[in-house]
Design a protein around this motif. Sequence first.
Motif: not given
Length: 213
Positions: A142-161
């Motif tokens: 939980a602490a690591a997730a708070l420090g990491a910030g949100p996913n910068p990739l869009t759903a389509r970018e994730c799909e293409v990757l």
Amino acid sequence: MNEMPRGSRPAKCIRVLLAEDQGMMRGALALLLGMEDDIEVVAQVSRGDTIVEAALLHRPDVALLDIELPGTSGLDAAAELREQAPDCRVLILTTFGRPGYLRRAMEAGAAGFLVKDGPVEELASAIRRVLTGETVVDPALAAAALGAGPNPLTARECEVLTASADGATVADVAGRLHLSESTVRNYLSSAIGKTGTRNRAEAVREARQQGWL
């Protein structure tokens, strides 16, 4: 998919579905949880695309899901369970304590997220707690997730990757996703920039390490 025999258990025993592709791990978890007086593993599956079917058949109170499963990921299955079996609480149990996985699990409606190296007593406690409405998350994650910030990739970018992760060419990815090759290149370029990497192979590796894919 096997149903465990019932023994002399409490009338209101907690029914658990266990999804884990490694047979030894699945068997060990089922055995250990089955030793708890108030917990019964009613179904075991090794593939993500059989989770919903098993849940609808066995009606578990809690689904304990690994993330990386053949067929469908545990995260995708959690979202399906939210729609088709809303009374079933979902606990994600994974080897990979990646911040992005936690965020995706919560977005999918999971009630908890734990790593596999914890003691079974904590897992049994988490199963009981999520049934009372609590959200149970590994504190370090939980602490690591708070420090990491949100996913910068869009759903389509994730799909293409994801589509290009197996070394597929731009043309292959375009064909799979019904996009033009120039559009695929644009998405890949954007993803590479957002992940701070030099090429798509590195972008895939970084995105997976962060739990974005």
